[in-house]
Design a protein around this motif. Structure first.
Motif, PDB file in Angstrom:
ATOM      1  N   ASN A   1     -75.944  26.436 -16.962  1.00 55.25           N
ATOM      2  CA  ASN A   1     -74.655  25.743 -17.055  1.00 55.25           C
ATOM      3  C   ASN A   1     -73.913  25.798 -15.729  1.00 55.25           C
ATOM      4  O   ASN A   1     -73.273  24.836 -15.314  1.00 55.25           O
ATOM      5  CB  ASN A   1     -73.793  26.385 -18.150  1.00 55.25           C
ATOM      6  CG  ASN A   1     -74.273  26.003 -19.529  1.00 55.25           C
ATOM      7  OD1 ASN A   1     -74.793  24.907 -19.724  1.00 55.25           O
ATOM      8  ND2 ASN A   1     -74.129  26.901 -20.480  1.00 55.25           N
TER       9      ASN A   1
ATOM     10  N   PHE B   1     -72.699  19.143 -10.116  1.00 52.52           N
ATOM     11  CA  PHE B   1     -71.698  18.142 -10.479  1.00 52.52           C
ATOM     12  C   PHE B   1     -70.563  18.106  -9.459  1.00 52.52           C
ATOM     13  O   PHE B   1     -70.176  17.048  -8.964  1.00 52.52           O
ATOM     14  CB  PHE B   1     -71.161  18.503 -11.871  1.00 52.52           C
ATOM     15  CG  PHE B   1     -70.226  17.511 -12.463  1.00 52.52           C
ATOM     16  CD1 PHE B   1     -70.699  16.281 -12.905  1.00 52.52           C
ATOM     17  CD2 PHE B   1     -68.890  17.797 -12.599  1.00 52.52           C
ATOM     18  CE1 PHE B   1     -69.835  15.360 -13.468  1.00 52.52           C
ATOM     19  CE2 PHE B   1     -68.013  16.880 -13.158  1.00 52.52           C
ATOM     20  CZ  PHE B   1     -68.494  15.655 -13.592  1.00 52.52           C
TER      21      PHE B   1
ATOM     22  N   ARG C   1     -70.981   3.857 -18.518  1.00 53.79           N
ATOM     23  CA  ARG C   1     -71.153   5.267 -18.184  1.00 53.79           C
ATOM     24  C   ARG C   1     -72.584   5.731 -18.450  1.00 53.79           C
ATOM     25  O   ARG C   1     -73.084   6.625 -17.770  1.00 53.79           O
ATOM     26  CB  ARG C   1     -70.139   6.103 -18.951  1.00 53.79           C
ATOM     27  CG  ARG C   1     -68.710   5.744 -18.561  1.00 53.79           C
ATOM     28  CD  ARG C   1     -67.700   6.483 -19.366  1.00 53.79           C
ATOM     29  NE  ARG C   1     -67.909   7.918 -19.257  1.00 53.79           N
ATOM     30  CZ  ARG C   1     -67.579   8.778 -20.205  1.00 53.79           C
ATOM     31  NH1 ARG C   1     -67.037   8.343 -21.324  1.00 53.79           N
ATOM     32  NH2 ARG C   1     -67.788  10.045 -20.037  1.00 53.79           N
TER      33      ARG C   1
ATOM     34  N   THR D   1     -66.954  12.061 -12.215  1.00 51.53           N
ATOM     35  CA  THR D   1     -66.112  13.258 -12.359  1.00 51.53           C
ATOM     36  C   THR D   1     -64.960  13.012 -13.327  1.00 51.53           C
ATOM     37  O   THR D   1     -64.614  13.864 -14.128  1.00 51.53           O
ATOM     38  CB  THR D   1     -65.548  13.694 -11.000  1.00 51.53           C
ATOM     39  OG1 THR D   1     -66.614  13.729 -10.061  1.00 51.53           O
ATOM     40  CG2 THR D   1     -64.911  15.065 -11.083  1.00 51.53           C
ATOM     41  N   ALA D   2     -64.371  11.806 -13.236  1.00 53.22           N
ATOM     42  CA  ALA D   2     -63.235  11.494 -14.113  1.00 53.22           C
ATOM     43  C   ALA D   2     -63.720  10.900 -15.431  1.00 53.22           C
ATOM     44  O   ALA D   2     -62.922  10.357 -16.190  1.00 53.22           O
ATOM     45  CB  ALA D   2     -62.285  10.539 -13.416  1.00 53.22           C
ATOM     46  N   ASN D   3     -64.996  10.969 -15.695  1.00 53.18           N
ATOM     47  CA  ASN D   3     -65.559  10.464 -16.950  1.00 53.18           C
ATOM     48  C   ASN D   3     -65.180   9.009 -17.221  1.00 53.18           C
ATOM     49  O   ASN D   3     -64.941   8.619 -18.355  1.00 53.18           O
ATOM     50  CB  ASN D   3     -65.099  11.327 -18.129  1.00 53.18           C
ATOM     51  CG  ASN D   3     -65.725  12.701 -18.068  1.00 53.18           C
ATOM     52  OD1 ASN D   3     -66.918  12.851 -18.243  1.00 53.18           O
ATOM     53  ND2 ASN D   3     -64.925  13.709 -17.778  1.00 53.18           N
TER      54      ASN D   3
ATOM     55  N   GLN E   1     -66.411  25.763  -6.139  1.00 52.08           N
ATOM     56  CA  GLN E   1     -65.413  24.994  -6.885  1.00 52.08           C
ATOM     57  C   GLN E   1     -65.406  25.357  -8.367  1.00 52.08           C
ATOM     58  O   GLN E   1     -64.372  25.347  -9.011  1.00 52.08           O
ATOM     59  CB  GLN E   1     -65.699  23.487  -6.747  1.00 52.08           C
ATOM     60  CG  GLN E   1     -65.381  22.924  -5.384  1.00 52.08           C
ATOM     61  CD  GLN E   1     -63.901  22.663  -5.233  1.00 52.08           C
ATOM     62  OE1 GLN E   1     -63.252  22.211  -6.137  1.00 52.08           O
ATOM     63  NE2 GLN E   1     -63.363  22.979  -4.066  1.00 52.08           N
ATOM     64  N   SER E   2     -66.602  25.624  -8.915  1.00 53.44           N
ATOM     65  CA  SER E   2     -66.659  25.845 -10.363  1.00 53.44           C
ATOM     66  C   SER E   2     -66.851  27.307 -10.734  1.00 53.44           C
ATOM     67  O   SER E   2     -66.832  27.663 -11.896  1.00 53.44           O
ATOM     68  CB  SER E   2     -67.765  24.994 -10.969  1.00 53.44           C
ATOM     69  OG  SER E   2     -68.774  24.733 -10.051  1.00 53.44           O
TER      70      SER E   2
ATOM     71  N   ARG F   1     -65.012  29.921 -10.605  1.00 55.78           N
ATOM     72  CA  ARG F   1     -63.965  30.650 -11.327  1.00 55.78           C
ATOM     73  C   ARG F   1     -63.991  30.369 -12.824  1.00 55.78           C
ATOM     74  O   ARG F   1     -63.442  31.112 -13.603  1.00 55.78           O
ATOM     75  CB  ARG F   1     -62.607  30.325 -10.768  1.00 55.78           C
ATOM     76  CG  ARG F   1     -62.227  28.865 -10.860  1.00 55.78           C
ATOM     77  CD  ARG F   1     -60.924  28.736 -10.115  1.00 55.78           C
ATOM     78  NE  ARG F   1     -60.543  27.386  -9.879  1.00 55.78           N
ATOM     79  CZ  ARG F   1     -59.392  26.885 -10.312  1.00 55.78           C
ATOM     80  NH1 ARG F   1     -58.599  27.613 -11.063  1.00 55.78           N
ATOM     81  NH2 ARG F   1     -59.067  25.659 -10.003  1.00 55.78           N
ATOM     82  N   TYR F   2     -64.646  29.258 -13.204  1.00 55.48           N
ATOM     83  CA  TYR F   2     -64.716  28.973 -14.633  1.00 55.48           C
ATOM     84  C   TYR F   2     -65.920  29.659 -15.282  1.00 55.48           C
ATOM     85  O   TYR F   2     -66.043  29.677 -16.488  1.00 55.48           O
ATOM     86  CB  TYR F   2     -64.766  27.467 -14.877  1.00 55.48           C
ATOM     87  CG  TYR F   2     -63.519  26.782 -14.385  1.00 55.48           C
ATOM     88  CD1 TYR F   2     -62.286  27.110 -14.940  1.00 55.48           C
ATOM     89  CD2 TYR F   2     -63.557  25.848 -13.366  1.00 55.48           C
ATOM     90  CE1 TYR F   2     -61.127  26.518 -14.490  1.00 55.48           C
ATOM     91  CE2 TYR F   2     -62.409  25.240 -12.911  1.00 55.48           C
ATOM     92  CZ  TYR F   2     -61.194  25.581 -13.479  1.00 55.48           C
ATOM     93  OH  TYR F   2     -60.053  24.994 -13.036  1.00 55.48           O
ATOM     94  N   TYR F   3     -66.826  30.155 -14.469  1.00 58.27           N
ATOM     95  CA  TYR F   3     -68.045  30.731 -15.032  1.00 58.27           C
ATOM     96  C   TYR F   3     -68.147  32.229 -14.854  1.00 58.27           C
ATOM     97  O   TYR F   3     -69.100  32.845 -15.308  1.00 58.27           O
ATOM     98  CB  TYR F   3     -69.282  30.014 -14.459  1.00 58.27           C
ATOM     99  CG  TYR F   3     -69.406  28.642 -15.071  1.00 58.27           C
ATOM    100  CD1 TYR F   3     -70.143  28.448 -16.234  1.00 58.27           C
ATOM    101  CD2 TYR F   3     -68.729  27.560 -14.541  1.00 58.27           C
ATOM    102  CE1 TYR F   3     -70.212  27.212 -16.835  1.00 58.27           C
ATOM    103  CE2 TYR F   3     -68.788  26.313 -15.137  1.00 58.27           C
ATOM    104  CZ  TYR F   3     -69.533  26.152 -16.283  1.00 58.27           C
ATOM    105  OH  TYR F   3     -69.595  24.920 -16.890  1.00 58.27           O
ATOM    106  N   ILE F   4     -67.196  32.818 -14.135  1.00 59.88           N
ATOM    107  CA  ILE F   4     -67.153  34.272 -14.081  1.00 59.88           C
ATOM    108  C   ILE F   4     -66.163  34.713 -15.159  1.00 59.88           C
ATOM    109  O   ILE F   4     -64.978  34.419 -15.066  1.00 59.88           O
ATOM    110  CB  ILE F   4     -66.714  34.764 -12.697  1.00 59.88           C
ATOM    111  CG1 ILE F   4     -67.800  34.404 -11.692  1.00 59.88           C
ATOM    112  CG2 ILE F   4     -66.474  36.268 -12.722  1.00 59.88           C
ATOM    113  CD1 ILE F   4     -67.500  34.829 -10.290  1.00 59.88           C
TER     114      ILE F   4
ATOM    115  N   ASP G   1     -63.430  36.374 -17.359  1.00 57.82           N
ATOM    116  CA  ASP G   1     -62.253  37.149 -16.970  1.00 57.82           C
ATOM    117  C   ASP G   1     -62.449  38.625 -17.290  1.00 57.82           C
ATOM    118  O   ASP G   1     -61.878  39.494 -16.647  1.00 57.82           O
ATOM    119  CB  ASP G   1     -61.028  36.608 -17.698  1.00 57.82           C
ATOM    120  CG  ASP G   1     -59.750  37.185 -17.145  1.00 57.82           C
ATOM    121  OD1 ASP G   1     -59.431  36.868 -15.981  1.00 57.82           O
ATOM    122  OD2 ASP G   1     -59.092  37.961 -17.854  1.00 57.82           O
TER     123      ASP G   1
ATOM    124  N   ASN H   1     -56.759  32.522  -9.466  1.00 55.10           N
ATOM    125  CA  ASN H   1     -57.433  31.263  -9.155  1.00 55.10           C
ATOM    126  C   ASN H   1     -57.425  30.935  -7.678  1.00 55.10           C
ATOM    127  O   ASN H   1     -58.398  30.451  -7.127  1.00 55.10           O
ATOM    128  CB  ASN H   1     -56.720  30.118  -9.878  1.00 55.10           C
ATOM    129  CG  ASN H   1     -57.156  30.047 -11.314  1.00 55.10           C
ATOM    130  OD1 ASN H   1     -58.244  30.485 -11.641  1.00 55.10           O
ATOM    131  ND2 ASN H   1     -56.308  29.506 -12.157  1.00 55.10           N
TER     132      ASN H   1
END
Lengths: 316, 396
Positions: free
Chosen positions: A6, A13, A125, A217-219, A260-261, A263-266, A268, A275
């Motif tokens: 992931n 991405f 898309r 990125t903005a779907n 960039q990503s 911080r979302y995968y480590i 807390d 951040n």
């Protein structure tokens, strides 16, 4: 394992638009032109790509529009700096301001005409959606490596650029124009033509990076206050980070994408860092690379010697 | 020849002046929707007939927005829609409104300029819709005691001509939590995700997360809410990344307190469900995933406040409306994806909020650290002092 895949997906991405931006700027800088308009060209590409996708529904036309619009902006930069010999830094910064503003104004007009921020249809898309490659051995069959066709395209472009600069005569001419334009000129290279071609091609590639952000990125939803938001500047830093080497750019862009990503995968629960620290990391890394390479004073540091300097034949 | 050049340049200057004048004109015209301001007394007879309100010809009302009203979605649009609703309900003429949009709230010079222009245009009442306008608005309120200033989401006010207004959005978040919880219960899932713009130091965001979690837990007691913080109110790519990480961590419903619909689009792509914010985020792209969204109906306040100013009954009292006043609401439930009987459950809880038998932040709440709050939270605590997550809520 699943979490790692992931995370790789997220890094790919986030790294793809950076890779386009970095390669575009790298191509421009190889010819000695420091184009600080990457951010602006990406914004223009983001709008042009989105608008073309909305109007035509064709992925190919959308990317061509993004390439074309950004290349047009780059052509203005090329005319100003190569033909009129305007200051490269100032012109580039102006291009950024112009591109961001233009994209916002046109985007706002598009929203008004549409009665709200438009969305691309799912059918569009699907055309640019990621290939999902199942990973054998991953715990859950949901976890797959997601690779976007545009990511592959960007990697192919980087490899082609590396081959072009290393193995072809024209590649040598471009590099010579960036290292020592006077010598290249004396050797019969059309320096202006090399610079024009590099700037315009590089600008167009930046534009595709912008289009990736508005389309993927903005779907597929138009973000009225912009989507690029600083990725162009990270790309400028990345060019330095990868020492002007297209092959290294692939690695560098995805490393920055990972930052960039990250911080979302480590979790807390593992480590709790603000951040802002994660957002700072790519730039700290760039600083360190700059310091280390300047300490080594290596001739192979990679920076084109005549970067940022306009070439006056008469001053030879 | 020389004479000709002079005449030409004079002509050019005249043309330029005319063009500027034309710009100035269209400026004010553009910012109002002509359909809503054109003779609204005939389009809204029922609303007007019950009112004996007569808008004086010299009355003027202004509104100051952070982004462009042309975008027609998001935060500014929600405010502007409410403003236009007031304009048409009260029958305020187009010439009586002044709209200043695209004024960055971190740019004091521009904020001052816009406010000055509104004061100079003889506005009697000025709404300022973004937090950071607060200090500048206060300065103006002190300098122009005859003008009434009303500021959204801040905390400053005086007892003469300056108040602030906001709403109990947490009530709607609680109700949207019920919808999320029922969906999770139906499909046997336990985890919801929440993309938050700010960390637990921001009471508005944190209270919203807690209320959402309480809503879920009211139907699914052992459910968890995982939070990812982006650190910015507007960051589409970060909001998308945060939502993706939550989905990857097993979140089954993605809720949000941030500006773009990117988390909802990610939820749709990831084949999970979502609860949006600000506007109805059920769109063509999210029709298979978006359940319901807490929304604002600012028109309720703008109509009430403007009416009070016209009637001369306006008092500088801070406004904190909720479900009862109709300021806070929910977007229509997307019945195609919502769990069975969701609407019934929401209606029941809403009725309890209205009659006062359900208090969202009632006494006995357990914080994430296990301590128990021994009193129902006061409004002051809700707006400024919630800096903790409740049990079941954690950062991912």
């Amino acid at each position: 394992m699943d979490n790692a895949i992931n995370f790789i997906n997220a890094a790919l991405f986030a790294g793809t638009p950076l890779l386009f931006g970095t390669l575009g700027e790298l191509i421009s800088e190889k010819a000695g032109c420091l184009n600080l308009g990457v951010e602006g060209m990406m914004w223009v590409g983001a709008f042009a790509g989105f608008f073309a996708a909305l109007q035509t529904g064709s992925a190919m036309l959308s990317l061509l529009a993004a390439f074309g619009a950004a290349a047009l902006c780059a052509a203005v930069y090329a005319f100003l700096t190569v033909t009129l010999r305007a200051n490269q830094n100032v012109t580039g910064l102006t291009l950024t301001t112009f591109g961001v503003g233009l994209s916002l104004v046109l985007g706002s007009a598009m929203c008004q005409a549409n009665g709200g921020a438009p969305n691309l249809p799912g059918s569009f898309r699907d055309k640019i959606a990621a290939f999902k490659i199942p990973i054998p051995g991953s715990g859950d069959d949901v976890v797959k490596l997601a690779v976007y066709p545009l990511t592959i395209f960007a990697i192919v472009l980087c490899i082609s650029a590396a081959v072009f600069y290393k193995k072809t005569r024209h590649g040598l001419s471009v590099r010579a124009s960036g290292e020592n334009p006077a010598a290249a000129d004396a050797a019969g290279v059309n320096v202006s033509a090399m610079k024009y071609a590099s700037i315009i091609l590089g600008g167009g590639i930046c534009g595709i990076g912008g289009a990736f952000m508005s389309l993927v990125t903005a779907n597929g939803a138009w973000m009225p206050a912009g989507i690029v938001n600083g990725f162009g500047w990270i790309a400028v830093a990345l060019v330095i980070f990868v020492r002007w080497k297209p092959m290294l750019a692939i690695l560098g862009a995805f490393v920055f994408g990972a930052f960039q990503s990250m911080r979302y995968y480590i979790p807390d629960s593992v480590i709790s860092i603000p951040n802002a620290f994660y957002q700072m990391l790519p730039f700290v890394l760039t600083l360190i690379v700059l310091i280390v390479t300047s300490m080594r004073k290596s001739v192979h540091a990679g920076e084109p010697a005549a970067i940022g300097v306009n070439y006056y034949r008469e001053e030879r | 020849m020389k004479k000709l050049t002079k005449i030409l340049s004079l002509l050019l200057i005249a043309a330029m002046l005319l063009a500027f004048a034309a710009c100035a004109n269209t400026d004010t015209n553009d910012t109002t929707d002509p359909t809503t301001t054109a003779d609204s007394s005939s389009t809204n007879p029922s609303e007007i007939s019950s009112e004996t309100l007569k808008v004086p010809d010299d009355f003027k009302v202004g509104i100051l927005h952070i982004s462009s009203v042309a975008i027609q979605s998001g935060y500014t649009w929600a405010h502007h829609k409410g403003f236009l609703e007031m304009v048409s309900t009260l029958g305020v003429k187009e010439s009586q409104i002044v709209v200043k949009d695209d004024v960055p709230d971190n740019d004091v010079t521009k904020t001052k300029q816009a406010l000055q222009e509104m004061v100079d245009a003889d506005c009697d009442l000025i709404f300022a819709t973004s937090y950071n306008y607060m200090n500048t608005v206060k300065e103006f309120a002190d300098e122009y005691p005859d003008v009434i200033f009303s500021h959204c989401s801040g905390y400053l006010s005086n007892d003469k001509n300056f108040n602030n207004y906001f709403g109990r959005i947490y009530e709607a978040r609680y109700l949207s939590g019920i919808a999320a919880g029922l969906k999770m219960k139906e499909d046997g899932k336990k985890i919801a995700g929440y993309v938050a713009a700010m960390n637990n130091q921001n009471a508005e965001v944190t209270g919203g997360i807690n209320a959402f979690a309480l809503g879920i837990q009211s139907v699914l007691p052992d459910a968890e809410v995982k939070v990812k913080v982006t650190g910015s109110w507007y960051a589409p790519e970060q909001e998308g990344a945060a939502a993706q990480a939550l989905i990857d961590a097993g979140a089954y419903v993605i809720a949000q307190h941030c500006d773009t619909e990117n988390p909802q689009l990610k939820a749709s792509d990831g084949k999970v469900f979502g609860v949006g914010y600000n506007t109805d985020m059920t769109t063509e792209a999210t029709k298979n995933s978006h359940i319901i969204a807490p929304i604002w109906n600012w028109g309720v306040y703008y109509t009430e406040a403007t009416k009070a100013v016209i009637n001369g009954t306006w008092k500088s009292v801070n406004y904190y409306g909720g479900t009862k006043e109709g300021l806070i609401g929910l977007s229509p439930l997307n019945t195609a994806v919502a769990a069975k009987d969701t609407q019934t459950a929401i209606d029941a809880a809403k009725a309890k909020i209205l009659d006062g038998s359900l208090i969202v932040f009632d006494k006995g709440l357990t914080k994430a650290d296990g301590s128990i709050i021994d009193h129902a939270l006061t409004d002051e605590e809700i707006t400024g002092k919630i800096d903790y997550y409740i049990k079941g809520v954690s950062l991912l």
